[in-house]
Each structure stands twice: as structure tokens, then as C-alpha cells.
Scaffold this motif. Structure first.
Motif, short mmCIF file in Angstrom:
data_model
loop_
_atom_site.label_atom_id
_atom_site.label_comp_id
_atom_site.label_asym_id
_atom_site.label_seq_id
_atom_site.Cartn_x
_atom_site.Cartn_y
_atom_site.Cartn_z
N ARG A 70 -31.48 4.69 -15.11
CA ARG A 70 -32.15 4.10 -13.95
C ARG A 70 -31.82 2.63 -13.75
NH1 ARG A 70 -38.18 4.84 -16.60
NH2 ARG A 70 -37.31 6.71 -17.58
N TRP A 97 -28.60 10.16 -22.31
CA TRP A 97 -28.98 8.85 -21.80
C TRP A 97 -29.79 8.04 -22.81
CZ3 TRP A 97 -26.51 7.48 -17.58
CH2 TRP A 97 -26.13 8.44 -16.65
N ASP A 98 -30.61 8.72 -23.59
CA ASP A 98 -31.59 8.01 -24.42
C ASP A 98 -31.31 8.13 -25.91
OD1 ASP A 98 -32.07 10.71 -24.58
OD2 ASP A 98 -34.25 10.55 -24.44
N TYR A 145 -32.67 1.42 -20.14
CA TYR A 145 -32.86 2.73 -19.51
C TYR A 145 -31.60 3.03 -18.68
CZ TYR A 145 -37.71 2.03 -20.86
OH TYR A 145 -38.86 1.80 -21.57
#
Length: 285
Positions: A262, A200-201, A259
Motif C-alpha cells: 500500500r 508482501w509481509d 507496508y
């Protein structure tokens, strides 16, 4: 004179009488309803006194709240005026820079970037898979949405639409291991490709020679060369640069600005406005 010094009943007798009265009142209050009615009538009778006694405190508290609220409003108003002034100044500068940019693009024979249509969408579901990063949004063909449209949010690029239904669409996120996006470094203008690795990051920036001028903290923006994402939108920030002389390319990782794990609301873009601008320039020439 003698009546002045006459004494009443003894203190002990007074105490016994007071205790007897108290016990009697408690008995009446416990086992009869008349005491409840009497208490209600007494409360009703003395309630104006309660209001009158609490009125000064209430007035002072209310005045204090109004004064505090007024001071807060004045402070917020002052801050908003300062912010508005700063944004007006930035807007003037932005209009000047846009004009200069359009002139430079005209000299170079390229089309100016024209802001196209946007549509707000809400994320309905997330596909939880170790490597496949996809979400479903609540807009589809009924809203004019089509495949390959770019998706952004308030921080940067999110992904692109890969399938469309009447009322929903599936979005492939930039962190998916099958996704790649053409980017350029804001500081140096180097163009390269950032691909997802199933995290995700984190993104991987590929095909950068060892001599490339790139370092940690560089902003990566969409270059527009892939024909999918409009130029200029933030994509990621470089967080790791490894140069190994035994390898032809350096190892570079970047962190997405968005992000991705989320996100709740996104914007669907229509980049076709750039095509319209190109056609307009060709017609003028």
C-alpha cells in the motif's frame, strides 16, 4: 356598569367564523398569487425581529466556539512546545552521537555516513503477480534517476530501481522472490542476508548457523555491505526463529517495516555521498 357585563357572540359562532376565515385564507393562498406576495412582504417586515431574537443565542454560541478554539490552541501550543523541547534534546544527543561515530569510524579507517540527495516520487502503478513484486514511480532520467538506486519510505527500505525511462522508473521491492539485501541485527550486530519470498509481509533470513544469537523482535537494518543500500535504514523485524538440529542453518522469517502492498510515496536515495566521503578522507591522508 351594564356594558361591563355585556357578552359578545356565542363561542360556537366564533368557532364557525374562525373556521370560515381559515378556509378562505387557505383557498386564497392556494389559488391566487396575492397571498404569496403578502407572505413575502410580511416575512421581509418581520425578518429583523427574527435576527434580533436569535442574536443572543448566536453571540453565546460564537463566544463558546471562540473560547473552545482558544483552549484547544493553547493545549496544542503547550504540546508542541513540549515536543519541540524533547526533539531539541534528542537533536543535541544525536549531534554528539554523530560526532562520536565519526571519530570511531576514523579510528577504524572507514568513512562516515553522509546524508546524500533525496527525491520524492509517487507510485503510478503496481504489477500484480503472485511472486513478482514491482511498482512504477513517476521519476526517471529527466530527474537524474539511474538504475540500482535504493528506494525507502518513512518506515524503512522499500526496494531498488531496476529500469529507468525518461519520466518513470520500475522498482523491484524487497519482497520480490528475486531480491536480496544485506542486513545486520541491531542488537547483536550479526550480518546476514534477507531475501524476498513473494509475500508482501514476509522475508526470509538465510545462512544463519544454529548458534547465531538472534531472536524474535530483533530489528534488521541495512548493513551497507551490498553496495546498494546505505547503512542503518530499517528493513524488517524478526517474527519467527526455528532451530532444527538436523539442518545446518536455522529458519528465520522477518516482517518488513514498510507496508509494501500500500505504498503511495517513496524517497529515492543517492548513496554516492559515501564515495565522496571516502575520497575526501583519502585526500586528507
Amino acid at each position: 356598569m351594564n356594558d361591563f357585563f355585556n357578552r359578545g357572540p356565542a363561542l360556537g359562532l366564533r368557532l364557525v367564523f374562525a373556521i370560515a376565515c381559515s378556509v378562505g385564507l387557505m383557498f386564497i393562498d392556494r389559488y391566487t398569487e396575492s397571498a404569496t406576495q403578502i407572505r413575502s412582504l410580511l416575512n421581509t417586515a418581520v425578518s429583523p425581529l427574527f435576527y434580533a431574537a436569535s442574536l443572543p443565542e448566536s453571540l453565546i454560541a460564537r463566544a463558546s466556539e471562540q473560547l473552545t478554539s482558544q483552549q484547544q490552541l493553547l493545549a496544542e501550543n503547550s504540546q508542541l512546545k513540549e515536543r519541540l523541547l524533547q526533539q531539541d534534546a534528542q537533536l543535541l544527543l544525536l549531534e554528539f552521537l554523530q560526532q562520536e561515530n565519526n571519530k570511531l569510524r576514523a579510528l577504524m579507517g572507514s568513512a562516515p555516513v553522509v546524508q546524500g540527495q533525496r527525491l520524492i516520487a509517487e507510485v503510478l502503478a503496481v504489477y500484480s503477480h503472485p511472486f513478482s513484486h514491482q511498482v512504477v514511480i513517476n521519476k526517471g532520467t529527466n530527474d537524474g534517476v539511474s538504475v540500482h538506486q535504493p528506494i525507502i519510505d518513512e518506515k524503512g527500505v522499500v526496494g531498488q530501481i531496476i529500469s529507468v525511462g525518461p519520466t518513470s522508473s520500475r522498482v523491484l521491492l524487497i519482497s520480490d522472490n528475486t531480491h536480496a539485501i544485506s542486513v545486520r541485527a541491531e542488537r547483536t550486530g550479526i550480518r546476514t542476508v534477507a531475501e524476498g519470498i513473494g509475500q508482501w509481509d514476509l522475508l526470509r533470513v538465510i545462512h544463519l548457523p544454529l548458534s547465531s544469537d538472534i531472536r524474535e523482535g530483533d530489528r534488521l537494518l541495512a548493513s551497507g555491505f551490498d553496495g546498494r543500500f546505505p547503512e542503518g535504514y530499517p528493513v524488517a523485524e524478526v517474527v519467527e526463529v526455528i532451530r532444527d538440529a538436523t539442518q545446518p542453518f536455522m529458519t528465520v522469517h522477518a516482517k518488513p517495516y514498510t507496508y509494501l502492498d500500500r505504498i503511495r510515496h517513496v524517497l529515492i536515495l543517492w548513496p554516492g555521498s559515501q564515495v565522496e566521503a571516502i575520497q575526501q578522507i583519502e585526500d586528507e591522508n
